[in-house]
Design an enzyme around this catalytic site. Sequence first.
Site, PDB file in Angstrom:
ATOM      1  N   CYS A   2       0.802  -1.196   0.000  1.00  0.00           N
ATOM      2  CA  CYS A   2       0.000   0.000   0.000  1.00  0.00           C
ATOM      3  C   CYS A   2       0.855   1.275   0.000  1.00  0.00           C
ATOM      4  O   CYS A   2       0.513   2.204  -0.707  1.00  0.00           O
ATOM      5  CB  CYS A   2      -0.899  -0.033   1.211  1.00  0.00           C
ATOM      6  N   ARG A  27      -3.443   5.259   4.938  1.00  0.00           N
ATOM      7  CA  ARG A  27      -3.890   4.544   3.751  1.00  0.00           C
ATOM      8  C   ARG A  27      -4.408   3.145   4.078  1.00  0.00           C
ATOM      9  O   ARG A  27      -5.040   2.502   3.246  1.00  0.00           O
ATOM     10  CB  ARG A  27      -2.737   4.432   2.747  1.00  0.00           C
ATOM     11  N   TRP A  74      -0.683  -3.850   2.558  1.00  0.00           N
ATOM     12  CA  TRP A  74      -2.096  -4.214   2.688  1.00  0.00           C
ATOM     13  C   TRP A  74      -2.264  -5.482   1.875  1.00  0.00           C
ATOM     14  O   TRP A  74      -2.077  -5.483   0.666  1.00  0.00           O
ATOM     15  CB  TRP A  74      -2.979  -3.086   2.163  1.00  0.00           C
ATOM     16  N   ASN A 100       4.139  -2.087  -4.763  1.00  0.00           N
ATOM     17  CA  ASN A 100       2.678  -1.942  -4.757  1.00  0.00           C
ATOM     18  C   ASN A 100       2.146  -2.468  -6.084  1.00  0.00           C
ATOM     19  O   ASN A 100       2.742  -2.218  -7.135  1.00  0.00           O
ATOM     20  CB  ASN A 100       2.257  -0.478  -4.624  1.00  0.00           C
ATOM     21  N   GLY A 101       0.999  -3.139  -6.075  1.00  0.00           N
ATOM     22  CA  GLY A 101       0.406  -3.641  -7.297  1.00  0.00           C
ATOM     23  C   GLY A 101       0.235  -5.149  -7.249  1.00  0.00           C
ATOM     24  O   GLY A 101       0.310  -5.771  -6.187  1.00  0.00           O
ATOM     25  N   GLU A 488     -24.831   6.438  -0.015  1.00  0.00           N
ATOM     26  CA  GLU A 488     -23.611   6.946   0.611  1.00  0.00           C
ATOM     27  C   GLU A 488     -23.688   6.875   2.139  1.00  0.00           C
ATOM     28  O   GLU A 488     -22.710   6.542   2.808  1.00  0.00           O
ATOM     29  CB  GLU A 488     -23.361   8.384   0.145  1.00  0.00           C
ATOM     30  N   LYS A 492     -21.029   4.767   4.422  1.00  0.00           N
ATOM     31  CA  LYS A 492     -20.226   5.345   5.506  1.00  0.00           C
ATOM     32  C   LYS A 492     -20.377   4.533   6.783  1.00  0.00           C
ATOM     33  O   LYS A 492     -19.401   4.265   7.482  1.00  0.00           O
ATOM     34  CB  LYS A 492     -20.645   6.803   5.756  1.00  0.00           C
ATOM     35  N   GLU A 495     -18.627   1.088   6.447  1.00  0.00           N
ATOM     36  CA  GLU A 495     -17.177   1.221   6.328  1.00  0.00           C
ATOM     37  C   GLU A 495     -16.501   1.383   7.684  1.00  0.00           C
ATOM     38  O   GLU A 495     -15.470   0.760   7.938  1.00  0.00           O
ATOM     39  CB  GLU A 495     -16.820   2.461   5.487  1.00  0.00           C
ATOM     40  N   HIS A 511     -40.235  -4.074  -2.397  1.00  0.00           N
ATOM     41  CA  HIS A 511     -39.807  -5.197  -3.220  1.00  0.00           C
ATOM     42  C   HIS A 511     -38.724  -6.025  -2.521  1.00  0.00           C
ATOM     43  O   HIS A 511     -37.782  -6.486  -3.153  1.00  0.00           O
ATOM     44  CB  HIS A 511     -39.309  -4.687  -4.581  1.00  0.00           C
ATOM     45  N   LYS A 610      -7.082   3.601   1.538  1.00  0.00           N
ATOM     46  CA  LYS A 610      -7.540   4.901   1.049  1.00  0.00           C
ATOM     47  C   LYS A 610      -7.554   4.958  -0.469  1.00  0.00           C
ATOM     48  O   LYS A 610      -8.492   5.456  -1.081  1.00  0.00           O
ATOM     49  CB  LYS A 610      -6.640   6.010   1.603  1.00  0.00           C
TER      50      LYS A 610
END
Length: 615
Positions: A2, A27, A74, A100-101, A488, A492, A495, A511, A610
């Site tokens: 990360c 992050r 991460w 990273n990746g 949203e 939040k 998360e 429904h 992040k």
Amino acid sequence: MCGIIGYVGDKEVLPILIEGLKRLEYRGYDSAGVAYINPEGITCVKSVGKVEALSRRLEGYKCQSTVGIAHTRWATHGLPSINNAHPHIDRHQKIALVHNGIIENHGYLRSMLERDGYRFVSDTDTEVLVHLVEKYFRGDLSHALGKALCEVEGTYGLAVISQDDPEKVVVARCGSPLAVGLGEGEHFVTSDVAAILNHTRKVIYLEDHELAVLTKKKVENATTSVSMYTEHLHCDMYSRAEEIQWNVEQIEKKGYRHFMHKEIHEQPESLLNTMRGRMDRDGNVRLGVFFEKEEALKSLKRILIVACGTSWHAGLVGEYMLEEFARIPVEVEYASEFRYRKPIIEEGTVVLAISQSGETADTLAALKEAKKRGATTLSVCNVVGSTIARESEGGIYLHAGPEIGVASTKAFTSQIAALYLLTVFLGRRNGLGEGDASDMIKALREIPEQVDNILHREKQLEDLAELYKDSENVLYLGRGYNFPVALEGALKLKEISYIHAEGYPAAEMKHGPIALITKDMPVVFIATRDSTYGKILGNIEEVKARGGKVIAIATHGDREIRKKVDHVFYIPEAIEPLTPILSVIPLQLLAYHMAVMRGCDVDKPRNLAKSVTVE
């Protein structure tokens, strides 16, 4: 992934690396490590957990080295563990690498290297890279890395050091962000400039398929457009240097307990910064680089918005605005699905990518696919110099300032403000009258003060959080412009508090979700006085008839709704397309306080990062 930080210069490297890692903690990560060059070989120290744990492990080490690299990981391949943490080192402990990746062909490369006698100690995809570099090393680290990367498929931002080529850090980038920091007699590399702001604000953002060689005196580069990375080394990178416009103080907490809380309270200012210099009282909007695309915009027939997560929700609000006031057909796509369904890109299609970080891997991939298919590409980003901003043909910077909390808050409201400005900009070209545009601009100017009004009544939301902090499920419902706000608000909450939450269009409750409603499941309605208000009241009645507890976000002065719900929080009156900016603020604060009361790590929620730089 990360976080990456590296240094070469005259100063002792460990304090610089540890400080940089601490700046990258926001992050999200599960382990950390450092590697530096000393006369006996590479010293590599790693730890699972926080950077503070790594610092304690390093207390007994004496380090006079001036060259080193460090990483916060991460997990993608392999569980969090010492062996899986970065840096990874070769079998002779002379080469160390951070990455990273994702290396997509790591299985094939691992099998090939094992046949050649290389022994693996981790479950990661990254370890193949350090063994490949060792395989090709003949005294020149950049040459070895170049040959190794010619065999790699996937994404990477990486830095590597070698005891046998000790005065340099060699770095490369393909699909994962990397920046070189320029100093006097020293150079830095980082995946996030926040890590080096105490030392320099002058940076060069690496391009895809670019390799750079850092020594304390200079930076050289090459590209992978040739068969070997190191075939054309040259020193032309300095002309691309950019000055970072924000400083360390802007990423400090300034007395707030958490970055997220600070960033929620920064929204009056961040919204002003997004608007500043972009509109006048006559309804004219100036979007700079968009004027350069005037010809493409004249033939504009359709807008495709590609985004992920919170940015996708902002895109949905933008869809409603653009269709209503600019009269342009809009589709909002999950970027992660866009390029896998063979999208139809017709003449006159503009693809608009939205990303806070400007590095979101799926959104970047969607943008590149759109370009390949001939679309005009534009972007809305917060981070200046980010990959998506550079890959797109034009766009809008939010100027919301650094957002450190993993759960996005101020970037979301600034994205909506930017899309609103784009709506007026395009609307004036599609028949939106000067008077209407002027009224829309006037309404936007009032928003920062209205947000401030909400923030001053935070205690009411804190009291609500105390009542519902032990809930196991929460349902969020809205209609029209406030349906994306329901999504949203639910995002939040889940998360940062780990409470299961779902957002739905209020009419869709019948429904399926209505079967879940009990007295123990609070339902949050965004019930402002707008074109869907009467329908929302009917939906509230349906929930109350089944014993549900209702929290309503309503418009100031609405006394009728108080009789129908258990709790009401009022927001100032605004025109419909701007209500999402106001209605989301109490939902951000409610989620924040519930998470804090549950003892959650608000700024670094589990399993989240992040900037999502892998697909």
